[in-house]
Design a protein around this motif. Structure first.
Motif: not given
Lengths: 453, 91
Positions: A240-268
């Protein structure tokens, strides 16, 4: 105390769930709530320990939300509602011959985001648990006992209504649908919820079917079979380390925690669209933008489903957003005198819940990741060639009829029909189904306030 | 139009992005529902004969009903064919 037997069952059910929901995920036209909720409901009604059912559900989220993008990448056809925002980006990538690139990036992003969201949610839930006690206090407002979490639910409901395609209709739907639900409950002399919930779930399908069967859908009549073009896929390395670029990984690491919390009240779905559109502007060419958006959206899908279910379940014990009031509602519904969410948090420690859920996530990922990376094309071909849409829709409808009959007899079946027709027509006219799910939960309080006026 | 329907003579309807033959859909629904209801009706008798306690009989009845519906679904796979033609299947 969680026993070895329970953990064994968690592992076995997570394995089965992952296999089942890879197949369901690959199939086009499979709505998340319609496919995940009735099975979870059936397992809970059957008397299975709610923690084990939750582990099953988590595995189904991980499998379904990774697999539903496979037909998008290979054929431009979404495998579920949540995969619809990925279609335009997949078409752009496919045009450039990058079907296998988005496939491997999407699956990897899904897996990474699932673990990031799960770990964050488990840690966060532990620390904000006292907030749950505060939110469960009932305040007396003009003679109506209102739990404080209701305001969270109402806030999310208004956000969802205001972001629906048809804002005015969505806003009007809140009080009117609440009256419909409460009116039916009065007529039934019973606090029915499962039948109404299932009615909303199959609403779009029922309305489409009724239109087709009564000859009102001439514009959707086709001649012959549907042509599906499957893109070729080269052999993809498993690392799996060969599939995501650093930029893509950084976005996934940044957005997934934020959106997981926002989804408590917002639409997925709303969050998946929003984040993808937001980051597209960072890239220079349309192809680069599409690949980045597709990749990050695949992760956001998993993160929002996990956070949207687990934060309300572990912290509050009541649904507060479209995910917990939608696909996750069986866990907040009284079944056999027990509310599964409350059973889980009062019978198991936070550590025990975390161990069971992490085990489920590990098993699901170990099943899902290699299968989707290596065999996605063969799997898509097999499913497309052997499972007709008619059989699948027939099964959904039969499951709903049986569960509704079990819930409230013939009245339950008729309740499903009434609610599904209303829901389907509202959905067709631009009202998000999340508005209806959340109104169903909020209906008793909204109705109590309406009676005051 | 495709290999399985060279003349494009079969009339289908697009539902949820899938091509569906309404008659096949009715057959599929009836088959799965009848199988589910049959299992649902037989379940209490079977569970009673097996000596299952009354408290667990009700939830198990619906579970057995759903198993029946799933068997009905598998049966439909034998006589209803998908309305899709795959291009590039060999790729």
């Amino acid at each position: 105390m969680i026993g070895v037997e329970t953990l064994f069952l968690v592992a076995v059910l997570a394995f089965i769930s992952a296999i089942v929901y890879i197949l369901v995920g690959v199939l086009p036209g499979t709505d998340e709530t319609a496919t995940m909720a009735p099975i979870a409901l059936a397992l809970l009604i059957a008397g299975l320990d709610p923690l084990i059912v939750l582990a099953w559900f988590l595995a189904s989220i991980i499998a379904f939300k990774a697999a539903d993008a496979i037909p998008v990448a290979l054929a431009g056809i979404p495998g579920g509602v949540m995969a619809v925002p990925q279609v335009p980006d997949a078409v752009e990538a496919k045009r450039a011959g990058k079907a296998d690139v988005i496939l491997r990036k999407g699956v990897t992003s899904s897996m990474v985001a699932s673990f990031i969201a799960l770990v964050l949610v488990l840690v966060l839930a532990f620390y904000i648990k006292p907030l749950g006690d505060f939110l469960n206090i009932r305040d007396d407002i003009a003679g109506v006992a209102v739990p404080r979490w209701f305001w969270l639910l109402l806030g999310g409901l208004l956000i969802l209504a205001l972001t629906s395609k048809n804002k005015l209709l969505a806003l009007l739907t809140i009080p009117t649908f609440a009256i419909l639900v409460q009116g039916l409950r009065l007529a039934y002399e019973k606090n029915v919820i499962i039948s109404f919930f299932l009615g909303i779930t199959i609403g779009p399908l029922v309305v489409e079917l009724l239109e087709v069967l009564s000859g009102y859908a001439r514009d959707r009549i086709r001649r012959g079979y549907m042509s599906v073009k499957l893109e070729p896929v080269s052999v993809i390395p498993l690392n799996p380390l060969k599939h995501l670029s650093r930029e893509e990984l950084a976005h996934v690491l940044f957005w997934s925690p934020i959106t997981s919390v926002l989804a408590m009240v917002m639409s997925p779905v709303g969050l998946t669209i929003l984040i993808g559109d937001l980051i597209k502007g960072l890239k220079r060419t349309p192809l680069e933008a599409s690949i980045l958006a597709y990749t990050v959206r695949d992760g956001v899908k998993n993160a929002t489903y996990i956070g949207g279910l687990l934060i309300p379940l572990l912290v509050i014990g009541s649904p507060t957003g479209p995910m917990s009031a939608g696909p996750g509602l069986p866990f907040f519904t009284e079944i056999g005198g027990v509310v599964p969410a409350k059973y889980i948090t009062s019978n198991y420690s936070h550590l025990e819940i975390s161990v069971a859920l992490l085990l489920s996530a590990v098993i699901a990922s170990l099943v899902v990741y290699p299968i989707l990376i290596r065999y996605s094309r063969r799997l898509t071909l097999l499913v497309f060639k052997s499972v007709p849409a008619e059989s699948l829709y027939g099964l959904f409808l039969s499951i709903v009829v049986l569960l509704a009959y079990y819930d409230a007899g013939l009245r339950g079946v008729l309740g499903v029909l009434v609610v599904s027709m209303v829901s389907g027509i509202l959905w067709r006219n631009g009202v998000s189904l999340g508005v209806l799910f959340m109104t169903l939960v909020a209906a008793p309080t909204i109705f109590a306030f309406i009676k005051l006026i | 139009m495709g290999r399985d329907d060279p003349e494009g003579s079969i009339e289908t309807v697009e539902i949820y992005g899938e091509y569906v033959k309404p008659f096949d859909l009715i057959i599929a629904f009836v088959t799965t529902l009848v199988a589910g209801v049959l299992f649902y009706i037989v379940a209490p008798v079977l569970l009673g004969a097996l000596g299952t306690p009354a408290a667990t009989r009700a939830p198990l009845t619906i579970t057995i009903g759903l198993i029946g519906a799933s068997i009905g679904f598998l049966l439909t796979l034998l006589f209803i064919k998908p309305k899709r033609v795959i291009e590039g299947a060999e790729g």
